[in-house]
Design a protein around this motif. Structure first.
Motif, PDB file in Angstrom:
ATOM      1  N   ASP A   1       0.905  -1.288   0.199  1.00  0.00           N
ATOM      2  CA  ASP A   1      -0.102   0.090  -0.131  1.00  0.00           C
ATOM      3  C   ASP A   1       0.770   0.931   0.094  1.00  0.00           C
ATOM      4  O   ASP A   1       0.384   1.991  -0.454  1.00  0.00           O
ATOM      5  N   MET A   2       2.489   0.625   0.802  1.00  0.00           N
ATOM      6  CA  MET A   2       2.975   2.091   0.703  1.00  0.00           C
ATOM      7  C   MET A   2       3.474   2.597  -0.653  1.00  0.00           C
ATOM      8  O   MET A   2       3.688   3.793  -0.567  1.00  0.00           O
TER       9      MET A   2
ATOM     10  N   LEU B   1       1.476   4.330  -3.171  1.00  0.00           N
ATOM     11  CA  LEU B   1       0.881   6.040  -3.133  1.00  0.00           C
ATOM     12  C   LEU B   1       2.381   6.790  -3.023  1.00  0.00           C
ATOM     13  O   LEU B   1       1.420   7.534  -3.331  1.00  0.00           O
ATOM     14  N   THR B   2       2.967   6.164  -3.394  1.00  0.00           N
ATOM     15  CA  THR B   2       4.037   6.832  -4.253  1.00  0.00           C
ATOM     16  C   THR B   2       3.769   7.813  -5.169  1.00  0.00           C
ATOM     17  O   THR B   2       4.446   8.643  -5.455  1.00  0.00           O
TER      18      THR B   2
ATOM     19  N   ALA C   1      -0.201  10.302  -4.320  1.00  0.00           N
ATOM     20  CA  ALA C   1      -1.025  10.579  -3.226  1.00  0.00           C
ATOM     21  C   ALA C   1      -1.682  11.501  -3.409  1.00  0.00           C
ATOM     22  O   ALA C   1      -2.960  11.541  -2.191  1.00  0.00           O
ATOM     23  N   ASN C   2      -1.910  11.918  -4.374  1.00  0.00           N
ATOM     24  CA  ASN C   2      -3.537  13.039  -4.641  1.00  0.00           C
ATOM     25  C   ASN C   2      -4.588  12.074  -4.847  1.00  0.00           C
ATOM     26  O   ASN C   2      -5.648  12.721  -4.732  1.00  0.00           O
TER      27      ASN C   2
ATOM     28  N   PRO D   1      -5.354   8.372  -2.952  1.00  0.00           N
ATOM     29  CA  PRO D   1      -5.290   7.908  -1.875  1.00  0.00           C
ATOM     30  C   PRO D   1      -5.960   6.658  -2.117  1.00  0.00           C
ATOM     31  O   PRO D   1      -6.097   5.353  -1.427  1.00  0.00           O
TER      32      PRO D   1
ATOM     33  N   VAL E   1      -5.620   3.274  -3.780  1.00  0.00           N
ATOM     34  CA  VAL E   1      -4.986   2.642  -2.542  1.00  0.00           C
ATOM     35  C   VAL E   1      -5.483   1.807  -1.546  1.00  0.00           C
ATOM     36  O   VAL E   1      -5.963   0.315  -2.080  1.00  0.00           O
ATOM     37  N   SER E   2      -6.249   2.658  -0.891  1.00  0.00           N
ATOM     38  CA  SER E   2      -6.997   2.385   0.551  1.00  0.00           C
ATOM     39  C   SER E   2      -8.265   1.586   0.239  1.00  0.00           C
ATOM     40  O   SER E   2      -8.035   0.459   0.904  1.00  0.00           O
TER      41      SER E   2
ATOM     42  N   ILE F   1      -6.703  -2.419  -0.846  1.00  0.00           N
ATOM     43  CA  ILE F   1      -6.184  -4.032   0.137  1.00  0.00           C
ATOM     44  C   ILE F   1      -7.240  -4.130   0.242  1.00  0.00           C
ATOM     45  O   ILE F   1      -7.035  -5.812   0.313  1.00  0.00           O
TER      46      ILE F   1
ATOM     47  N   SER G   1       1.829  -0.884   5.164  1.00  0.00           N
ATOM     48  CA  SER G   1       1.545   0.554   6.517  1.00  0.00           C
ATOM     49  C   SER G   1       1.427  -0.294   7.295  1.00  0.00           C
ATOM     50  O   SER G   1       2.143   0.560   8.586  1.00  0.00           O
TER      51      SER G   1
ATOM     52  N   ASN H   1       5.705  11.243  -0.363  1.00  0.00           N
ATOM     53  CA  ASN H   1       5.050  11.395  -1.712  1.00  0.00           C
ATOM     54  C   ASN H   1       4.419  12.779  -2.346  1.00  0.00           C
ATOM     55  O   ASN H   1       3.866  13.213  -3.428  1.00  0.00           O
TER      56      ASN H   1
ATOM     57  N   LEU I   1      -5.041  17.173   2.195  1.00  0.00           N
ATOM     58  CA  LEU I   1      -5.790  15.902   1.272  1.00  0.00           C
ATOM     59  C   LEU I   1      -6.489  15.496   2.380  1.00  0.00           C
ATOM     60  O   LEU I   1      -7.899  15.048   1.987  1.00  0.00           O
TER      61      LEU I   1
ATOM     62  N   PHE J   1      -4.921   8.909   4.211  1.00  0.00           N
ATOM     63  CA  PHE J   1      -4.367   8.061   3.068  1.00  0.00           C
ATOM     64  C   PHE J   1      -5.194   6.439   3.411  1.00  0.00           C
ATOM     65  O   PHE J   1      -5.084   6.218   2.646  1.00  0.00           O
TER      66      PHE J   1
END
Lengths: 340, 340
Positions: free
Chosen positions: A50-51, A54-55, A58-59, A61, A64-65, A68, A91, B105, B177, B335
């Motif tokens: 997950d981290m 995000l790379t 980030a805008n 998120p 990603v979340s 999972i 994470s 990020n 964010l 996030f």
């Protein structure tokens, strides 16, 4: 007679996926099937990254979340078994971030700039100069992931080989600072399966292009995807000979149809002329519908019980935390930072 | 009548030092005295920055590890009181590394390259292209430190202002964010004290150049340092007028001598002629010997009981861990990563 043979520890494998979307048939062919097979003979960890996801998100998120648990459901649906495979969430493992910080001190900025994988990904993502720092430095973070599990075997595509080189450079540097072997080098496990093309035959599979068939695809979605699949654009009349090369329907039949003789017969017929795309697509559609039905059913079932998915991640992450903290302790020792 | 006044929470201050050497008179004038005064009226945290110290010392980690307890002893010796100030160790706070990863990020590589502080430090350290990644990215790590404590007041020199700007940019980005204020912006607390010059009057104070007087300096070391101190190179005969400007002996007398009238008299005499450097140095020597004697004694006492120093760090780090984990939780929330 006594058995004096010492029990060999299993080879450690680390694999994983960025949690940026549900998994699709490309993952199934490229890695998931292999993981199911390897879990019984190897000490296998699958990291839900997950981290790392995000790379470059980030805008956004939620991308990603929200994925999972989808990814974990995909794993369980195809047969990755938490009793054999440690499924954990990046994470949830603070040692990975800490190791990244320590390793950052032994990798120069110019070394990162020379990494071919990063170079080409920067280009393909169109970052230019506005590349997020986390994305630029992710080879270091990936080295942290691999070494934190003392993984020696990493299933990758050959485009990822520079990442493993970078990891092994860090391993050698840390071992040299330590004056002993505290980290182990890894080697690539290159897949025999060639990369599955997208249904449009052109671009990389992507959610936004709608050219991938997800493991959780509905019957309707599967049918639509097969119907629009790229074949032989010069094959205009059924009676004409058709091309197999670059014909995605045949690529998928090769990859997924269990009856190889039947596929060979279809190819011969298609090349000779007299076999329409509608007929080959029908065969593929049936094969995919049959193959994905039980996976979709299990996936739906797992997603209906999120508590169970969370429990799988929690248990796997707890085990992974213990293992990764040990490695962090050894790395801290190199720097003399275990005084508290 | 009831007291209805609400108790105002104390303003949070974060300061700290890279643990790369024992502290010296420059630290004393520039920050330590201020910290002692502030601890009674502010919620003050002092971070022993071992991880940051490693960003340009990975090949010589003992330079960091061997100085951690020295720095804590310096703190206690000058009167920083763990009952009022939280003294903690950076490497004991995993949230700082994790926050650094998350913030990485939202900061681009080109933004880091534009940071004037990093630019000039790269130049002064002669890194060129071989700058360690951890050093290049340390403004992000420093933003993690500051925000992890929700510190709003940061005592810095004006050369550090770009670092705080960088921090506040990250704060605004994360709050945007989050759609609410989860992190607080910080502001600089610029010191009134001008930077104390080195004893040679030329270079920055450094251990290898031997041009700094450490808080733990012996009588012999203090005498030698004062003896070799830069004065007025054109002041050849005692009866000639001497220069005050750039005369390090007078700079130190101004900084440390308690009797301002006496120093003013000495200056007048020196400028008029008839006062030798031997005499001014004698006054400074006595003043420094007197000032440093009790500090050195306390420092020696503390260093004789390392267990006590470790306990101070352990207790402070435990409190800091609790505080920083809270902020990490809030950032993870942005996030969507608090699902386990």
């Amino acid at each position: 007679m006594q058995n004096t043979e010492a029990k060999q520890p299993l080879t450690r494998i680390l694999t994983g996926d960025r949690a940026t979307g549900p998994l699709h048939l490309g993952h199934y062919v490229g890695s998931l099937q292999q993981r199911v097979a390897l879990q019984y003979t190897h000490d296998q960890t699958v990291l839900v990254a997950d981290m790392q996801g995000l790379t470059d998100n980030a805008n956004d998120p939620k991308k990603v979340s929200s994925n999972i648990l989808n990814v974990v459901a995909d794993y369980l649906a195809v047969g990755i078994d938490p009793n054999y495979t440690t499924i954990c969430l990046q994470s949830q493992l603070p040692a990975l971030a800490e190791l990244t910080m320590y390793y950052s001190n032994v990798v120069t900025v110019s070394r990162l700039e020379r990494n071919p994988t990063v170079k080409s990904e920067i280009q393909s993502k169109g970052f230019g100069r506005s590349i997020p720092t986390g994305f630029f430095t992710y080879p270091i973070s990936q080295a942290a992931d691999i070494t934190a599990f003392r993984a020696t075997l990493i299933p990758v595509g050959d485009d990822q080989l520079p990442m493993l080189e970078q990891t092994n450079e860090i391993v050698r540097k840390m071992n040299s600072l330590a004056g002993k072997e505290i980290l182990v080098e890894c080697q690539a496990m290159l897949s025999n399966a060639s990369r599955l093309p997208s249904t449009d035959g052109k671009n990389k599979m992507s959610k936004s292009l709608g050219n991938a068939i997800n493991l959780g695809a509905t019957e309707k979605e599967i049918k639509a995807a097969v119907k629009s699949m790229y074949t032989d654009p010069t094959h205009l009349r059924i009676e004409d000979p058709g091309q197999i090369e670059g014909n995605i329907v045949f690529t998928y039949l090769d990859a997924f149809h269990p009856d190889k003789a039947l596929v060979a017969g279809l190819k011969e017929h298609y090349q000779a002329g007299g076999l329409g795309d509608g007929q080959t697509k029908k065969v593929l559609e049936e094969c995919l519908l049959e193959m994905l039905a039980p996976i979709r059913a299990r996936r739906t079932e797992f997603l209906a019980d999120k508590g169970q998915l969370i429990e799988v991640l929690r248990k796997g992450s707890a085990a992974a935390r213990e293992r990764t903290q040990e490695v962090l302790h050894d790395v801290r020792d190199v720097f003399g930072l275990n005084l508290l």
